[in-house]
Motif scaffolding. Sequence first.
Motif, mmCIF file in Angstrom:
data_model
loop_
_atom_site.group_PDB
_atom_site.id
_atom_site.type_symbol
_atom_site.label_atom_id
_atom_site.label_comp_id
_atom_site.label_asym_id
_atom_site.label_seq_id
_atom_site.Cartn_x
_atom_site.Cartn_y
_atom_site.Cartn_z
ATOM 1 N N ASN A 1 5.221 -10.839 7.558
ATOM 2 C CA ASN A 1 5.187 -11.814 6.465
ATOM 3 C C ASN A 1 3.906 -11.700 5.654
ATOM 4 O O ASN A 1 3.927 -11.877 4.437
ATOM 5 C CB ASN A 1 5.369 -13.238 6.987
ATOM 6 N N LEU A 2 2.806 -11.404 6.326
ATOM 7 C CA LEU A 2 1.536 -11.231 5.626
ATOM 8 C C LEU A 2 1.599 -10.031 4.689
ATOM 9 O O LEU A 2 1.168 -10.110 3.540
ATOM 10 C CB LEU A 2 0.386 -11.079 6.627
ATOM 11 N N ILE A 3 2.166 -8.934 5.145
ATOM 12 C CA ILE A 3 2.309 -7.736 4.312
ATOM 13 C C ILE A 3 3.154 -8.050 3.082
ATOM 14 O O ILE A 3 2.787 -7.706 1.951
ATOM 15 C CB ILE A 3 2.921 -6.575 5.127
ATOM 16 N N GLU A 4 4.281 -8.718 3.290
ATOM 17 C CA GLU A 4 5.157 -9.074 2.171
ATOM 18 C C GLU A 4 4.470 -10.026 1.200
ATOM 19 O O GLU A 4 4.580 -9.868 -0.019
ATOM 20 C CB GLU A 4 6.449 -9.692 2.700
ATOM 21 N N LEU A 5 3.750 -11.007 1.737
ATOM 22 C CA LEU A 5 3.041 -11.966 0.895
ATOM 23 C C LEU A 5 1.967 -11.263 0.061
ATOM 24 O O LEU A 5 1.852 -11.506 -1.146
ATOM 25 C CB LEU A 5 2.416 -13.064 1.755
ATOM 26 N N GLY B 1 1.883 -8.172 -0.896
ATOM 27 C CA GLY B 1 2.556 -7.389 -1.929
ATOM 28 C C GLY B 1 3.062 -8.265 -3.070
ATOM 29 O O GLY B 1 2.894 -7.933 -4.252
ATOM 30 N N ASN B 2 3.660 -9.397 -2.731
ATOM 31 C CA ASN B 2 4.180 -10.306 -3.753
ATOM 32 C C ASN B 2 3.070 -10.919 -4.597
ATOM 33 O O ASN B 2 3.198 -11.047 -5.819
ATOM 34 C CB ASN B 2 5.026 -11.410 -3.115
ATOM 35 N N VAL B 3 1.977 -11.289 -3.946
ATOM 36 C CA VAL B 3 0.850 -11.850 -4.691
ATOM 37 C C VAL B 3 0.213 -10.752 -5.552
ATOM 38 O O VAL B 3 -0.204 -11.016 -6.683
ATOM 39 C CB VAL B 3 -0.174 -12.515 -3.740
ATOM 40 N N GLY B 4 0.187 -9.538 -5.048
ATOM 41 C CA GLY B 4 -0.291 -8.420 -5.861
ATOM 42 C C GLY B 4 0.565 -8.242 -7.102
ATOM 43 O O GLY B 4 0.039 -8.054 -8.208
ATOM 44 N N ASP B 5 1.882 -8.335 -6.946
ATOM 45 C CA ASP B 5 2.790 -8.231 -8.093
ATOM 46 C C ASP B 5 2.499 -9.342 -9.117
ATOM 47 O O ASP B 5 2.465 -9.087 -10.326
ATOM 48 C CB ASP B 5 4.245 -8.320 -7.651
ATOM 49 N N TYR B 6 2.292 -10.555 -8.621
ATOM 50 C CA TYR B 6 1.978 -11.664 -9.525
ATOM 51 C C TYR B 6 0.653 -11.407 -10.247
ATOM 52 O O TYR B 6 0.551 -11.617 -11.461
ATOM 53 C CB TYR B 6 1.928 -12.996 -8.763
ATOM 54 N N ALA B 7 -0.340 -10.946 -9.515
ATOM 55 C CA ALA B 7 -1.644 -10.684 -10.123
ATOM 56 C C ALA B 7 -1.527 -9.636 -11.232
ATOM 57 O O ALA B 7 -2.164 -9.765 -12.279
ATOM 58 C CB ALA B 7 -2.647 -10.254 -9.054
ATOM 59 N N ALA C 1 -5.076 -4.966 -7.070
ATOM 60 C CA ALA C 1 -5.429 -3.763 -6.314
ATOM 61 C C ALA C 1 -5.910 -4.127 -4.912
ATOM 62 O O ALA C 1 -5.561 -3.454 -3.936
ATOM 63 C CB ALA C 1 -6.496 -2.957 -7.064
ATOM 64 N N ALA C 2 -6.681 -5.194 -4.811
ATOM 65 C CA ALA C 2 -7.176 -5.629 -3.496
ATOM 66 C C ALA C 2 -6.034 -6.112 -2.607
ATOM 67 O O ALA C 2 -5.989 -5.783 -1.415
ATOM 68 C CB ALA C 2 -8.225 -6.728 -3.666
ATOM 69 N N PHE C 3 -5.106 -6.877 -3.178
ATOM 70 C CA PHE C 3 -3.954 -7.350 -2.397
ATOM 71 C C PHE C 3 -3.101 -6.173 -1.924
ATOM 72 O O PHE C 3 -2.692 -6.111 -0.772
ATOM 73 C CB PHE C 3 -3.093 -8.320 -3.207
ATOM 74 N N TYR C 4 -2.831 -5.237 -2.836
ATOM 75 C CA TYR C 4 -2.028 -4.066 -2.483
ATOM 76 C C TYR C 4 -2.718 -3.227 -1.403
ATOM 77 O O TYR C 4 -2.071 -2.779 -0.458
ATOM 78 C CB TYR C 4 -1.774 -3.184 -3.706
ATOM 79 N N LEU D 1 -1.248 -2.400 2.220
ATOM 80 C CA LEU D 1 -1.057 -1.009 2.624
ATOM 81 C C LEU D 1 -1.774 -0.715 3.938
ATOM 82 O O LEU D 1 -1.212 -0.050 4.819
ATOM 83 C CB LEU D 1 -1.537 -0.062 1.522
ATOM 84 N N ASP D 2 -2.986 -1.204 4.096
ATOM 85 C CA ASP D 2 -3.722 -0.992 5.350
ATOM 86 C C ASP D 2 -2.967 -1.583 6.537
ATOM 87 O O ASP D 2 -2.835 -0.934 7.583
ATOM 88 C CB ASP D 2 -5.124 -1.618 5.278
ATOM 89 N N LEU D 3 -2.473 -2.800 6.369
ATOM 90 C CA LEU D 3 -1.742 -3.453 7.458
ATOM 91 C C LEU D 3 -0.443 -2.720 7.775
ATOM 92 O O LEU D 3 -0.110 -2.484 8.939
ATOM 93 C CB LEU D 3 -1.431 -4.906 7.102
ATOM 94 N N GLN D 4 0.285 -2.350 6.728
ATOM 95 C CA GLN D 4 1.565 -1.686 6.943
ATOM 96 C C GLN D 4 1.366 -0.285 7.516
ATOM 97 O O GLN D 4 2.127 0.147 8.380
ATOM 98 C CB GLN D 4 2.367 -1.636 5.646
ATOM 99 N N SER D 5 0.339 0.417 7.063
ATOM 100 C CA SER D 5 0.042 1.746 7.620
ATOM 101 C C SER D 5 -0.310 1.656 9.097
ATOM 102 O O SER D 5 0.092 2.509 9.887
ATOM 103 C CB SER D 5 -1.118 2.404 6.864
#
Length: 126
Positions: free
Chosen positions: A48-52, A54-60, A70-73, A77-81
């Motif tokens: 859920n944190l990864i999805e959140l 990404g979504n907040v990055g999209d909004y930004a 860029a920081a949110f993405y 990415l670090d967490l998902q990797s």
Amino acid sequence: MFARAQSAELVRTFQNFESAKAAHKTADALKYADQAIRLTEASADKQNLIELLGNVGDYAVQVGEDAQAAAFYARALDLQSAQLGAEHPDLVPLLTAMADLAIKDKRYPDAEALLLRIASIERAAF
């Protein structure tokens, strides 16, 4: 009991985030997004944190806050990797968002590196 209270607080924070977005109050929306991220981190729900993030990055990106996006993405990415491995195909959407942002910001060497990574992942997957 603490988990329920935290859960209720998270729901309120998401509602506040959505309300601020609808009212075009970018600073407030990003403040509530940061709170939601902190609450989600506390719940230890990595997916859920990864999805959140990404979504907040999209909004930004939508509101022109490219540095924050860029920081949110990058964090997502670090967490998902860490969860899936550095060459997993599920990383491609985040990498693509990051590449699009790099192109938008005219950071072409960064965009090229990201696009090459995407191509490598996709080649390996298919």
